[in-house]
Write a protein that holds these residues in place. Structure first.
Motif, PDB file in Angstrom:
ATOM      1  N   GLY A  94       3.426  47.904 -44.994  1.00  0.00           N
ATOM      2  CA  GLY A  94       3.923  47.301 -43.760  1.00  0.00           C
ATOM      3  C   GLY A  94       5.419  47.483 -43.615  1.00  0.00           C
ATOM      4  N   VAL A  95       6.170  47.075 -44.627  1.00  0.00           N
ATOM      5  CA  VAL A  95       7.616  47.284 -44.719  1.00  0.00           C
ATOM      6  C   VAL A  95       7.875  48.034 -46.016  1.00  0.00           C
ATOM      7  CG1 VAL A  95       9.840  46.155 -45.095  1.00  0.00           C
ATOM      8  CG2 VAL A  95       8.290  45.280 -43.352  1.00  0.00           C
ATOM      9  N   ASN A  96       8.635  49.133 -45.938  1.00  0.00           N
ATOM     10  CA  ASN A  96       8.872  49.953 -47.131  1.00  0.00           C
ATOM     11  C   ASN A  96      10.336  50.368 -47.175  1.00  0.00           C
ATOM     12  OD1 ASN A  96       8.613  51.534 -49.394  1.00  0.00           O
ATOM     13  ND2 ASN A  96       7.620  53.241 -48.344  1.00  0.00           N
ATOM     14  N   ALA A  97      11.104  49.728 -48.067  1.00  0.00           N
ATOM     15  CA  ALA A  97      12.491  50.118 -48.292  1.00  0.00           C
ATOM     16  C   ALA A  97      12.502  51.134 -49.423  1.00  0.00           C
ATOM     17  CB  ALA A  97      13.339  48.907 -48.651  1.00  0.00           C
ATOM     18  N   SER A  98      12.788  52.393 -49.104  1.00  0.00           N
ATOM     19  CA  SER A  98      12.671  53.465 -50.094  1.00  0.00           C
ATOM     20  C   SER A  98      13.411  54.698 -49.624  1.00  0.00           C
ATOM     21  CB  SER A  98      11.188  53.817 -50.323  1.00  0.00           C
ATOM     22  OG  SER A  98      10.637  54.379 -49.142  1.00  0.00           O
ATOM     23  N   GLY A  99      13.411  55.715 -50.480  1.00  0.00           N
ATOM     24  CA  GLY A  99      14.024  56.996 -50.168  1.00  0.00           C
ATOM     25  C   GLY A  99      14.225  57.758 -51.449  1.00  0.00           C
ATOM     26  N   SER A 100      15.001  58.833 -51.416  1.00  0.00           N
ATOM     27  CA  SER A 100      15.295  59.586 -52.626  1.00  0.00           C
ATOM     28  C   SER A 100      16.364  58.855 -53.414  1.00  0.00           C
ATOM     29  CB  SER A 100      15.783  60.994 -52.272  1.00  0.00           C
ATOM     30  OG  SER A 100      14.738  61.726 -51.669  1.00  0.00           O
ATOM     31  N   THR A 101      16.135  58.715 -54.707  1.00  0.00           N
ATOM     32  CA  THR A 101      17.075  57.991 -55.557  1.00  0.00           C
ATOM     33  C   THR A 101      17.046  58.599 -56.946  1.00  0.00           C
ATOM     34  OG1 THR A 101      17.727  55.794 -56.335  1.00  0.00           O
ATOM     35  CG2 THR A 101      15.387  56.268 -56.347  1.00  0.00           C
ATOM     36  N   PHE A 150       5.015  43.929 -48.125  1.00  0.00           N
ATOM     37  CA  PHE A 150       6.478  43.878 -48.105  1.00  0.00           C
ATOM     38  C   PHE A 150       6.936  44.565 -49.379  1.00  0.00           C
ATOM     39  CE2 PHE A 150      10.554  41.468 -48.597  1.00  0.00           C
ATOM     40  CZ  PHE A 150      11.106  41.710 -47.347  1.00  0.00           C
ATOM     41  N   ASP A 151       7.367  45.834 -49.253  1.00  0.00           N
ATOM     42  CA  ASP A 151       7.527  46.721 -50.403  1.00  0.00           C
ATOM     43  C   ASP A 151       8.971  47.189 -50.512  1.00  0.00           C
ATOM     44  OD1 ASP A 151       7.219  48.510 -52.455  1.00  0.00           O
ATOM     45  OD2 ASP A 151       5.951  49.906 -51.364  1.00  0.00           O
ATOM     46  N   SER A 152       9.543  47.087 -51.711  1.00  0.00           N
ATOM     47  CA  SER A 152      10.882  47.605 -51.943  1.00  0.00           C
ATOM     48  C   SER A 152      10.924  48.357 -53.260  1.00  0.00           C
ATOM     49  CB  SER A 152      11.904  46.469 -51.985  1.00  0.00           C
ATOM     50  OG  SER A 152      13.195  46.978 -52.326  1.00  0.00           O
ATOM     51  N   ASP A 153      11.486  49.561 -53.222  1.00  0.00           N
ATOM     52  CA  ASP A 153      11.725  50.315 -54.440  1.00  0.00           C
ATOM     53  C   ASP A 153      13.063  49.923 -55.061  1.00  0.00           C
ATOM     54  OD1 ASP A 153       9.330  51.598 -54.249  1.00  0.00           O
ATOM     55  OD2 ASP A 153      10.134  53.385 -53.266  1.00  0.00           O
ATOM     56  N   GLY A 154      13.667  48.862 -54.524  1.00  0.00           N
ATOM     57  CA  GLY A 154      14.876  48.282 -55.082  1.00  0.00           C
ATOM     58  C   GLY A 154      14.720  46.777 -55.185  1.00  0.00           C
ATOM     59  N   THR A 155      15.597  46.041 -54.513  1.00  0.00           N
ATOM     60  CA  THR A 155      15.549  44.591 -54.506  1.00  0.00           C
ATOM     61  C   THR A 155      15.059  44.092 -53.147  1.00  0.00           C
ATOM     62  OG1 THR A 155      17.854  44.412 -53.771  1.00  0.00           O
ATOM     63  CG2 THR A 155      17.444  44.472 -56.149  1.00  0.00           C
ATOM     64  N   ALA A 156      14.885  42.783 -53.007  1.00  0.00           N
ATOM     65  CA  ALA A 156      14.485  42.189 -51.738  1.00  0.00           C
ATOM     66  C   ALA A 156      15.079  40.796 -51.635  1.00  0.00           C
ATOM     67  CB  ALA A 156      12.965  42.133 -51.605  1.00  0.00           C
ATOM     68  N   GLU A 157      15.269  40.321 -50.393  1.00  0.00           N
ATOM     69  CA  GLU A 157      15.941  39.044 -50.201  1.00  0.00           C
ATOM     70  C   GLU A 157      15.426  38.363 -48.934  1.00  0.00           C
ATOM     71  OE1 GLU A 157      20.560  37.404 -49.640  1.00  0.00           O
ATOM     72  OE2 GLU A 157      20.135  39.533 -49.997  1.00  0.00           O
ATOM     73  N   ILE A 158      15.176  37.059 -49.036  1.00  0.00           N
ATOM     74  CA  ILE A 158      14.826  36.243 -47.877  1.00  0.00           C
ATOM     75  C   ILE A 158      15.768  35.051 -47.866  1.00  0.00           C
ATOM     76  CG2 ILE A 158      13.043  34.882 -46.727  1.00  0.00           C
ATOM     77  CD1 ILE A 158      10.961  36.583 -48.209  1.00  0.00           C
ATOM     78  N   ALA A 182       0.443  42.185 -51.604  1.00  0.00           N
ATOM     79  CA  ALA A 182       1.119  41.668 -50.417  1.00  0.00           C
ATOM     80  C   ALA A 182       2.631  41.784 -50.572  1.00  0.00           C
ATOM     81  CB  ALA A 182       0.708  40.213 -50.179  1.00  0.00           C
ATOM     82  N   LEU A 183       3.113  41.616 -51.810  1.00  0.00           N
ATOM     83  CA  LEU A 183       4.526  41.777 -52.150  1.00  0.00           C
ATOM     84  C   LEU A 183       4.632  42.796 -53.278  1.00  0.00           C
ATOM     85  CD1 LEU A 183       5.432  37.977 -52.328  1.00  0.00           C
ATOM     86  CD2 LEU A 183       5.909  39.503 -50.400  1.00  0.00           C
ATOM     87  N   ASP A 184       5.572  43.726 -53.178  1.00  0.00           N
ATOM     88  CA  ASP A 184       5.795  44.711 -54.240  1.00  0.00           C
ATOM     89  C   ASP A 184       7.280  45.018 -54.290  1.00  0.00           C
ATOM     90  OD1 ASP A 184       5.676  46.633 -56.158  1.00  0.00           O
ATOM     91  OD2 ASP A 184       4.613  48.115 -54.962  1.00  0.00           O
ATOM     92  N   VAL A 185       7.983  44.417 -55.252  1.00  0.00           N
ATOM     93  CA  VAL A 185       9.430  44.569 -55.368  1.00  0.00           C
ATOM     94  C   VAL A 185       9.758  45.038 -56.781  1.00  0.00           C
ATOM     95  CG1 VAL A 185      11.666  43.433 -55.142  1.00  0.00           C
ATOM     96  CG2 VAL A 185       9.764  42.708 -53.679  1.00  0.00           C
ATOM     97  N   ASN A 186      10.408  46.192 -56.901  1.00  0.00           N
ATOM     98  CA  ASN A 186      10.711  46.743 -58.221  1.00  0.00           C
ATOM     99  C   ASN A 186      11.805  45.984 -58.938  1.00  0.00           C
ATOM    100  OD1 ASN A 186       8.827  48.661 -57.587  1.00  0.00           O
ATOM    101  ND2 ASN A 186      10.192  50.419 -57.784  1.00  0.00           N
TER     102      ASN A 186
END
Length: 255
Positions: A43-50, A99-107, A124-128
């Motif tokens: 649904g939400v994916n914070a990612s890219g080449s790293t 709600f997916d992040s290949d880094g951190t997440a914040e609410i 439902a939540l996936d935060v590295n």
């Protein structure tokens, strides 16, 4: 809705009725307005080449060049990516990670409701990395195999309940405090086995119970209601606020 850098929603109404991945970007901020996302994958994916911990450049997540459904999990590298909810309303209905992040997440504010996947390879939540909740309201429901909860030492109270067996779509669930007061009510849109809830009403270290049945009422946001009635409901789980789900992950790097 894809951005190579920052993706910011600050006002208005955004509705994505069908997508592979709904919101993609390096940093994703929902600061206001009303956003609804329906996706076949994340649904939400914070990612890219790293650069990974081994120094190899990897494409993270399911953006262009990324993989398909089948979430992250323990041992994933932590990149410079962050989805953030500071205000407004974000409702996600995802078949992959919600709600997916290949880094951190914040609410820090607003309302985030995630109707997550039924399959155990996604969550439902996936935060590295670190996952902090210091304000607002979070409700995320989905499978239990990849269950993720916020960091234990941060912000406001939260709970994560992994149920003994899946509850069917259309089931009314309630979060109830030790005084028997309903803190939150939620009607499932899919079969689920894990639910994460956070709001200012929860106190870390206190015991809460999950009830199934009864009735939800009041204002509705993505299946979450402002009131509920336990008449005819049954208690199905007991949890302590701030305890990470058994077999799942709290926030922060996972090994």
């Amino acid at each position: 809705m894809h951005a190579e850098g920052d993706l910011v929603i600050s006002e208005g109404a955004v509705e994505i009725t069908r997508s592979n991945e709904g919101l993609e970007g390096k940093d994703i901020t929902v600061a206001g307005g009303s956003t609804r996302v329906t996706s076949g994958d994340d649904g939400v994916n914070a990612s890219g080449s790293t650069t990974s911990s081994e120094g190899q450049e990897d494409d993270q997540g399911g953006g262009p060049g990324g993989g398909g459904p089948g979430g992250g999990g323990g041992g994933e590298s932590v990149g410079d990516f962050r989805p953030k909810v500071t205000g407004g309303t974000l409702v996600i209905d995802a078949d992959g990670d919600g709600f997916d992040s290949d880094g951190t997440a914040e609410i820090t504010g607003g309302t985030l409701v995630v109707n997550g996947p039924e399959t155990g390879g996604n969550g439902a939540l996936d935060v590295n990395g670190g996952f902090t909740v210091s304000g607002g309201v979070l409700l995320a429901a989905g499978s239990a195999g990849m269950a993720v909860a916020p960091d234990e030492e941060y912000g406001q109270g939260w709970l994560s309940a992994t149920l003994d067996s899946a509850v069917a779509a259309g089931t009314t669930l309630h979060v109830v405090d030790s005084d028997g007061e309903v803190v939150a009510s939620y009607v499932t849109s899919k079969a689920i086995r894990n639910v994460v809830y956070s709001s200012a009403a929860l106190k870390s270290g206190s015991e809460y119970r999950i009830w199934s049945g009864g009735r939800a009422s009041g204002e509705e946001t993505g299946g979450m209601y402002t009131a509920g009635d336990l008449d005819g409901a049954d208690e199905i789980a007991t949890v302590t606020a701030g305890d990470a789900p058994e077999g799942g992950f709290g926030g922060g790097p996972r090994r």
